[in-house]
Design a protein around this motif. Structure first.
Motif, mmCIF file in Angstrom:
data_model
loop_
_atom_site.group_PDB
_atom_site.id
_atom_site.type_symbol
_atom_site.label_atom_id
_atom_site.label_comp_id
_atom_site.label_asym_id
_atom_site.label_seq_id
_atom_site.Cartn_x
_atom_site.Cartn_y
_atom_site.Cartn_z
ATOM 1 N N MET A 1 0.814 -1.208 0.000
ATOM 2 C CA MET A 1 0.000 0.000 0.000
ATOM 3 C C MET A 1 0.853 1.266 0.000
ATOM 4 O O MET A 1 0.476 2.285 -0.566
ATOM 5 N N GLN A 2 2.021 1.203 0.618
ATOM 6 C CA GLN A 2 2.850 2.399 0.687
ATOM 7 C C GLN A 2 3.291 2.837 -0.713
ATOM 8 O O GLN A 2 3.429 4.016 -0.985
ATOM 9 N N TYR A 3 3.486 1.861 -1.633
ATOM 10 C CA TYR A 3 3.935 2.224 -2.973
ATOM 11 C C TYR A 3 2.798 2.839 -3.778
ATOM 12 O O TYR A 3 2.988 3.750 -4.569
ATOM 13 N N GLN A 4 1.565 2.366 -3.554
ATOM 14 C CA GLN A 4 0.421 2.988 -4.199
ATOM 15 C C GLN A 4 0.251 4.414 -3.709
ATOM 16 O O GLN A 4 -0.072 5.326 -4.476
ATOM 17 N N ALA A 5 0.480 4.625 -2.429
ATOM 18 C CA ALA A 5 0.392 5.978 -1.884
ATOM 19 C C ALA A 5 1.419 6.883 -2.533
ATOM 20 O O ALA A 5 1.148 8.045 -2.823
ATOM 21 N N VAL A 400 9.976 1.160 -22.179
ATOM 22 C CA VAL A 400 8.585 1.565 -22.304
ATOM 23 C C VAL A 400 7.627 0.513 -21.769
ATOM 24 O O VAL A 400 6.491 0.833 -21.376
ATOM 25 N N TYR A 401 8.043 -0.760 -21.709
ATOM 26 C CA TYR A 401 7.142 -1.813 -21.235
ATOM 27 C C TYR A 401 7.221 -2.034 -19.726
ATOM 28 O O TYR A 401 6.527 -2.891 -19.191
ATOM 29 N N ASN A 402 8.075 -1.306 -19.027
ATOM 30 C CA ASN A 402 8.161 -1.443 -17.573
ATOM 31 C C ASN A 402 7.082 -0.623 -16.876
ATOM 32 O O ASN A 402 6.491 0.286 -17.464
ATOM 33 N N THR A 403 6.808 -0.972 -15.614
ATOM 34 C CA THR A 403 5.717 -0.337 -14.870
ATOM 35 C C THR A 403 6.180 0.058 -13.476
ATOM 36 O O THR A 403 7.188 -0.442 -12.966
ATOM 37 N N THR A 404 5.394 0.938 -12.851
ATOM 38 C CA THR A 404 5.690 1.305 -11.461
ATOM 39 C C THR A 404 5.496 0.119 -10.530
ATOM 40 O O THR A 404 6.186 0.009 -9.510
ATOM 41 N N GLU A 405 4.583 -0.774 -10.865
ATOM 42 C CA GLU A 405 4.389 -1.971 -10.052
ATOM 43 C C GLU A 405 5.657 -2.821 -10.045
ATOM 44 O O GLU A 405 6.019 -3.408 -9.015
ATOM 45 N N GLU A 406 6.337 -2.896 -11.173
ATOM 46 C CA GLU A 406 7.599 -3.633 -11.222
ATOM 47 C C GLU A 406 8.662 -2.949 -10.368
ATOM 48 O O GLU A 406 9.492 -3.621 -9.730
ATOM 49 N N ILE A 407 8.661 -1.640 -10.361
ATOM 50 C CA ILE A 407 9.598 -0.909 -9.496
ATOM 51 C C ILE A 407 9.304 -1.212 -8.034
ATOM 52 O O ILE A 407 10.223 -1.369 -7.215
ATOM 53 N N ASP A 408 8.021 -1.323 -7.693
ATOM 54 C CA ASP A 408 7.668 -1.716 -6.325
ATOM 55 C C ASP A 408 8.251 -3.090 -5.986
ATOM 56 O O ASP A 408 8.720 -3.317 -4.863
ATOM 57 N N HIS A 409 8.212 -4.019 -6.942
ATOM 58 C CA HIS A 409 8.808 -5.338 -6.730
ATOM 59 C C HIS A 409 10.315 -5.222 -6.502
ATOM 60 O O HIS A 409 10.883 -5.945 -5.663
ATOM 61 N N LEU A 410 10.959 -4.328 -7.252
ATOM 62 C CA LEU A 410 12.391 -4.106 -7.068
ATOM 63 C C LEU A 410 12.687 -3.601 -5.660
ATOM 64 O O LEU A 410 13.606 -4.092 -4.990
ATOM 65 N N VAL A 411 11.907 -2.619 -5.210
ATOM 66 C CA VAL A 411 12.101 -2.081 -3.867
ATOM 67 C C VAL A 411 11.911 -3.176 -2.820
ATOM 68 O O VAL A 411 12.732 -3.335 -1.898
ATOM 69 N N ALA A 412 10.847 -3.948 -2.955
ATOM 70 C CA ALA A 412 10.600 -5.036 -2.006
ATOM 71 C C ALA A 412 11.726 -6.061 -2.044
ATOM 72 O O ALA A 412 12.157 -6.581 -0.999
ATOM 73 N N GLY A 413 12.231 -6.333 -3.250
ATOM 74 C CA GLY A 413 13.334 -7.270 -3.383
ATOM 75 C C GLY A 413 14.600 -6.779 -2.718
ATOM 76 O O GLY A 413 15.319 -7.540 -2.069
ATOM 77 N N LEU A 414 14.874 -5.480 -2.863
ATOM 78 C CA LEU A 414 16.060 -4.900 -2.232
ATOM 79 C C LEU A 414 15.938 -4.886 -0.711
ATOM 80 O O LEU A 414 16.936 -5.076 0.002
ATOM 81 N N LEU A 415 14.743 -4.644 -0.229
ATOM 82 C CA LEU A 415 14.533 -4.699 1.239
ATOM 83 C C LEU A 415 14.786 -6.107 1.744
ATOM 84 O O LEU A 415 15.347 -6.302 2.826
ATOM 85 N N LYS A 416 14.420 -7.098 0.973
ATOM 86 C CA LYS A 416 14.668 -8.489 1.351
ATOM 87 C C LYS A 416 16.166 -8.778 1.336
ATOM 88 O O LYS A 416 16.703 -9.461 2.233
ATOM 89 N N VAL A 417 16.857 -8.268 0.310
ATOM 90 C CA VAL A 417 18.317 -8.423 0.227
ATOM 91 C C VAL A 417 18.979 -7.786 1.449
ATOM 92 O O VAL A 417 19.883 -8.372 2.080
ATOM 93 N N LYS A 418 18.522 -6.592 1.794
ATOM 94 C CA LYS A 418 19.089 -5.888 2.940
ATOM 95 C C LYS A 418 18.877 -6.676 4.235
ATOM 96 O O LYS A 418 19.778 -6.772 5.082
ATOM 97 N N LYS A 419 17.711 -7.248 4.366
ATOM 98 C CA LYS A 419 17.399 -8.028 5.573
ATOM 99 C C LYS A 419 18.294 -9.260 5.661
ATOM 100 O O LYS A 419 18.743 -9.652 6.768
ATOM 101 N N MET A 420 18.611 -9.845 4.501
ATOM 102 C CA MET A 420 19.430 -11.051 4.473
ATOM 103 C C MET A 420 20.918 -10.747 4.682
ATOM 104 O O MET A 420 21.611 -11.498 5.390
ATOM 105 N N LEU A 421 21.401 -9.671 4.068
ATOM 106 C CA LEU A 421 22.847 -9.431 4.037
ATOM 107 C C LEU A 421 23.307 -8.147 4.710
ATOM 108 O O LEU A 421 24.511 -7.972 4.943
ATOM 109 N N GLY A 422 22.366 -7.246 4.971
ATOM 110 C CA GLY A 422 22.756 -5.926 5.489
ATOM 111 C C GLY A 422 23.204 -5.965 6.940
ATOM 112 O O GLY A 422 22.969 -6.909 7.676
#
Length: 422
Positions: A1-5, A400-422
């Protein structure tokens, strides 16, 4: 929801460009697949863009209905293949606004085009002590050919420095220019930083001291309108695979008078007019630079890629990608410990970044496990990485075929990476 906001917040102050994303994404069959159990998110567009169904069908259709060698045969298929091949040349002429179709030379990519100029123009017209200027942010393909030429001819290679934002120091560039400056070769858009360089100004200043200019347009053509006559560049090189077209096919634009003065780069069939054992006379433009059987099918399909881009509209694509860049910049900047490398005021949709305490390669591997494709490493710009004092970055680049929803997935993925390795 935060990304939709966040999306809602951006839309309050910025009109989101409207493209039919459902239709666009359906045009790219490779996007409709699962990678490591997750829907594919493809953010490696600066390396190569995916191909729309129309281009794939044009490529297959050539082999199914047209395949023949060109310019030599008088039978139906040979004439049909030749007509389609030369139609692509005229289409590209219009796309970059070249004055003549003969100024469009087909190459195997940007690297091939730069090497052609270095080895033909450079070997012929540059002498010991002449100065060649490139920039700190060049791809290796626009560094190594000039180093090789300098070693052979005794020329001097000079480098335009950049600031911490990844922008050229134009005052320093102007100080470098002198009567010794004979050639300038700079990238239009940085593949590692996304920086858009002020190439019109670079060209103008170089011409004032009598230097010729090549622009490496590999990263620019899918994002920016290219008008070689308005730029007044002497050469412009790019690849079609970064423009939703086939791999192994590129373009070198050159001014007619300069190309006519240059000797052929390779010898063989097609580039000759008459051959005897005593002497060979060379063909006219553009054929004297296109030795051997060319990459016919990919050249033929290239015009379909350009048609696809222009049917969507270069301005609409640029506006949409700028929206993605703004959204991703804000979203990634919200991750604690993430630093964006390359914050130029003028950028295309490329973001390179570092994460505290996490190696860029580990980031790429863990994101791939979540179906997210990015690029990691030095991006063939090792001197640029040295300038920033880093071995490499993680890079997300949008199309041109990328979306903001995909960027949200990237952010979520990076947060997961940070949790694992940060």
């Amino acid at each position: 929801m935060q990304y939709q906001a966040r999306e809602n917040m951006i839309s309050e102050t910025y009109t989101i460009p409207q493209l039919d994303m459902g239709q666009i994404r359906s045009d790219f069959p490779i996007l409709d697949q699962i990678v490591n159990g997750k829907p594919l998110v493809y953010f490696d567009n600066a390396a190569t863009t995916q191909k729309p169904r129309q281009v794939i069908e044009a490529l297959a259709g050539y082999y199914e209905r047209t395949n023949a060698n060109i310019h030599r045969g008088i039978h139906h298929l040979a004439e049909k293949a030749t007509a389609e091949f030369e139609a692509s040349r005229r289409r590209i002429q219009n796309f970059i606004n070249a004055r003549l179709p003969e100024e469009v030379i087909f190459t195997y990519g940007t690297t091939d085009g730069i090497n052609l100029v270095a080895q033909s123009y450079g070997r012929t017209f540059l002498q010991e002590g002449d100065e060649i200027i490139i920039s700190t942010m060049e791809h290796h393909s626009n560094i190594v050919p000039w180093q090789m030429l300098c070693e052979e001819k005794g020329c001097v290679l000079r480098i335009i420095p950049i600031n911490d934002a990844g922008e050229l120091l134009m005052d320093e560039y102007e100080k470098m220019l002198s009567e010794k400056t004979k050639f300038v070769s700079v990238v239009h858009v940085s593949n590692a930083l996304g920086t858009i360089n002020p190439v019109a100004e670079i060209i103008k200043k170089a011409h004032e001291v009598g230097a010729k200019v090549l622009i490496d347009g590999a990263q620019a053509t899918s994002h920016i309108d290219i008008d070689v006559q308005a730029l007044d560049c002497d050469f412009y090189a790019f690849s079609l695979h970064k423009l939703y077209g086939p791999t192994g096919m590129g373009v070198l634009y050159g001014k007619e008078a300069i190309l006519n003065a240059m000797p052929p780069y390779r010898g063989g069939g097609e580039m000759i007019k008459e051959v005897t054992f005593e002497k060979t006379t060379y063909n006219e433009l553009p054929y004297k630079f296109e030795a051997g059987t060319p990459n016919i099918a990919d050249v033929v399909a290239a015009k379909t890629a350009i048609n696809y881009v222009e049917n969507l509209g270069k301005e609409a694509i640029a506006d949409y990608e700028h929206h993605l860049l703004r959204y991703a910049t804000e979203a990634l900047s919200s991750i604690e410990g993430l630093k964006i490398v390359g914050t130029a005021k003028e950028k295309v949709s490329v973001i390179s970044f570092l994460m505290d305490g996490i190696h860029h390669q580990d980031i790429g591997v863990l994101l791939d496990q979540q179906g997210i494709a990015i690029r990691t490493g030095h991006h063939c710009t090792q001197p640029l990485m040295h300038r920033f004092g880093i071995p490499g970055t993680s890079r997300a680049s949008f199309a041109v075929y990328n979306t903001t929803e995909e960027i949200d997935h990237l952010v979520a993925g990076l947060l997961k990476v940070k949790k694992m390795l940060g």
